[in-house]
Design a protein around this motif. Structure first.
Motif, short mmCIF file in Angstrom:
data_model
loop_
_atom_site.label_atom_id
_atom_site.label_comp_id
_atom_site.label_asym_id
_atom_site.label_seq_id
_atom_site.Cartn_x
_atom_site.Cartn_y
_atom_site.Cartn_z
N MET A 144 8.67 4.28 1.98
CA MET A 144 7.99 5.60 1.40
C MET A 144 7.82 6.03 0.05
SD MET A 144 7.40 6.94 4.36
CE MET A 144 7.38 8.77 4.11
N LYS A 145 8.73 5.25 -0.87
CA LYS A 145 8.83 5.92 -2.21
C LYS A 145 7.37 5.29 -2.66
CE LYS A 145 13.64 5.70 -3.20
NZ LYS A 145 14.81 4.86 -4.05
N ALA A 146 6.81 3.91 -2.27
CA ALA A 146 5.73 3.52 -2.95
C ALA A 146 4.49 4.43 -2.38
CB ALA A 146 5.51 2.06 -2.21
N CYS A 147 4.52 5.18 -1.51
CA CYS A 147 3.16 6.13 -1.20
C CYS A 147 3.59 7.38 -1.78
CB CYS A 147 3.44 6.16 0.33
SG CYS A 147 3.32 4.75 1.62
N ALA A 148 4.47 7.69 -2.62
CA ALA A 148 4.70 9.00 -2.97
C ALA A 148 3.35 9.28 -4.14
CB ALA A 148 6.03 9.40 -3.84
N GLU A 191 -4.20 1.08 1.81
CA GLU A 191 -4.14 -0.44 1.07
C GLU A 191 -2.68 -0.96 1.22
OE1 GLU A 191 -5.82 -0.05 -2.78
OE2 GLU A 191 -7.68 -0.20 -1.91
N LEU A 192 -1.71 0.03 0.88
CA LEU A 192 -0.36 -0.45 0.89
C LEU A 192 0.26 -0.80 2.48
CD1 LEU A 192 1.38 2.40 -1.39
CD2 LEU A 192 0.91 -0.03 -1.94
N LEU A 193 -0.26 0.13 3.22
CA LEU A 193 0.00 -0.27 4.77
C LEU A 193 -0.80 -1.81 5.10
CD1 LEU A 193 -0.34 3.08 6.17
CD2 LEU A 193 1.59 1.78 5.88
N ALA A 194 -1.97 -1.92 4.63
CA ALA A 194 -2.63 -3.27 4.92
C ALA A 194 -1.90 -4.49 4.31
CB ALA A 194 -4.22 -3.28 4.58
N ALA A 195 -1.26 -4.07 3.22
CA ALA A 195 -0.73 -5.25 2.46
C ALA A 195 0.47 -5.56 3.28
CB ALA A 195 -0.22 -4.82 1.17
N ARG A 196 1.29 -4.70 3.82
CA ARG A 196 2.66 -4.92 4.45
C ARG A 196 2.31 -5.33 5.97
NH1 ARG A 196 7.53 -0.84 3.71
NH2 ARG A 196 7.09 -1.80 1.48
N HIS A 197 1.29 -4.78 6.61
CA HIS A 197 0.86 -5.13 8.02
C HIS A 197 -0.64 -5.82 8.08
CE1 HIS A 197 4.64 -3.17 9.13
NE2 HIS A 197 4.33 -2.18 8.54
N PHE A 251 -12.16 0.70 5.48
CA PHE A 251 -10.82 0.68 5.39
C PHE A 251 -10.29 -0.78 5.35
CE2 PHE A 251 -12.34 0.23 9.65
CZ PHE A 251 -11.96 -0.61 10.25
N PRO A 252 -9.08 -0.69 4.54
CA PRO A 252 -8.53 -2.06 4.34
C PRO A 252 -7.63 -2.65 5.66
CG PRO A 252 -6.83 -0.24 3.83
CD PRO A 252 -8.17 0.31 3.98
N THR A 253 -7.96 -4.01 5.61
CA THR A 253 -7.23 -4.60 6.95
C THR A 253 -6.17 -5.76 6.29
OG1 THR A 253 -8.83 -6.15 6.78
CG2 THR A 253 -9.37 -4.53 8.32
#
Length: 281
Positions: free
Chosen positions: A1-5, A14-20, A79-81
């Motif tokens: 969550m901190k990374a999304c602040a 993009e952060l979500l696509a990198a993690r998943h 959208f990023p995948t």
């Protein structure tokens, strides 16, 4: 969550696509046609409706819920995948599809597979090169630089290229707290010392600003009332009544303000220290 602040929606995706990460979506072009509408869904001949009835009839024929679905269909989106991977979805008109097929034939030697993504990237390469040549005078064989004429609005090609490289192809505005504008759309060449105040179209006196910050800088330098008058005149086709033109504030050219030029150079040195040299990729 901190990374999304304090991040934008695009950055969070993009952060979500990198993690998943997800696999690439299949490439496909599918014709979109309106379905047949049952006659009993329409009013009798002679009655005119606003169009909502036709929209509801089309949605029912498609098995869609009129409360949640629009007849226009989904909007274009990218959208990023996965890291450095993006999926695109949009509806193209028939004319664009014809251009795509023509481009596929012309580029067959460059993209033998006819892959849509590769074709679009190639078309973007050509488009970017053409637009940068027009906007920033980009060329592989630059000519000898020419000195700008006094009072001329023409910006030499050499100056355009150097300003573009120095400012990194994005807005050079820096706020009081040191934050630099990240906008790279609708960039304009701005004279730090306006031409009306004796400024010249030189590299030291030019910077790239987005439309909003260019207007802001002009209002700070020339006055909000003066710029409102200029914008009103532009909307009216560049003509104003003689009485209004005579009574409006006018700037007369004079010698450049040495203090203003020194401040502009100091700001550019500070910008270079903060952000370092940048070039377009």
């Amino acid at each position: 969550m901190k990374a999304c602040a304090h991040q934008t929606r695009e950055k969070i995706l993009e952060l979500l696509a990198a993690r998943h990460p997800r696999p690439d979506v299949p490439t496909q072009i599918t014709p979109v046609t309106l379905p047949a509408i049952p006659m009993n869904d329409l009013h009798a001949p002679g009655r005119v409706d606003s169009g909502s009835q036709l929209s509801a009839a089309v949605q029912r024929a498609n098995g869609l819920d009129s409360k949640t679905t629009s007849l226009e269909g989904p909007r274009a989106r990218i959208f990023p995948t996965a890291p450095e991977r993006y999926a695109a979805q949009f509806t193209m008109p028939g004319t664009m599809h014809q251009k795509l097929q023509r481009f596929r034939g012309l580029a067959a030697h460059r993209v033998p597979s006819g892959d849509i993504a590769a074709l679009l990237e190639l078309a973007l390469d050509f488009g970017i090169a053409a637009l940068e040549k027009r906007k920033f005078a980009t060329t592989d064989k630059p000519r000898a630089p020419k000195l700008p004429k006094a009072g001329s609005r023409h910006i030499p090609a050499d100056a355009k290229r150097k300003v573009r490289d120095r400012d990194g192809g994005r807005c050079a505005f820096v706020s009081d707290d040191g934050h630099r504008c990240e906008e790279n759309h609708r960039l304009e060449f701005d004279h730090v010392v306006p031409l009306a105040k004796g400024g010249a179209s030189t590299v030291d006196n030019l910077r790239l600003l987005c439309r909003a910050h260019n207007q802001h800088a002009a209002e700070q330098e020339m006055g909000k009332g003066f710029m409102e008058g200029k914008r009103t005149a532009s909307r009216l086709g560049g003509t104003r009544p003689a009485a209004e033109a005579a009574s409006s504030t006018r700037w007369e050219p004079h010698e450049p303000d040495a203090a203003a030029i020194a401040a502009a150079r100091e700001a550019q040195v500070k910008l270079a220290e903060l952000w370092g040299p940048r070039t377009l990729g």
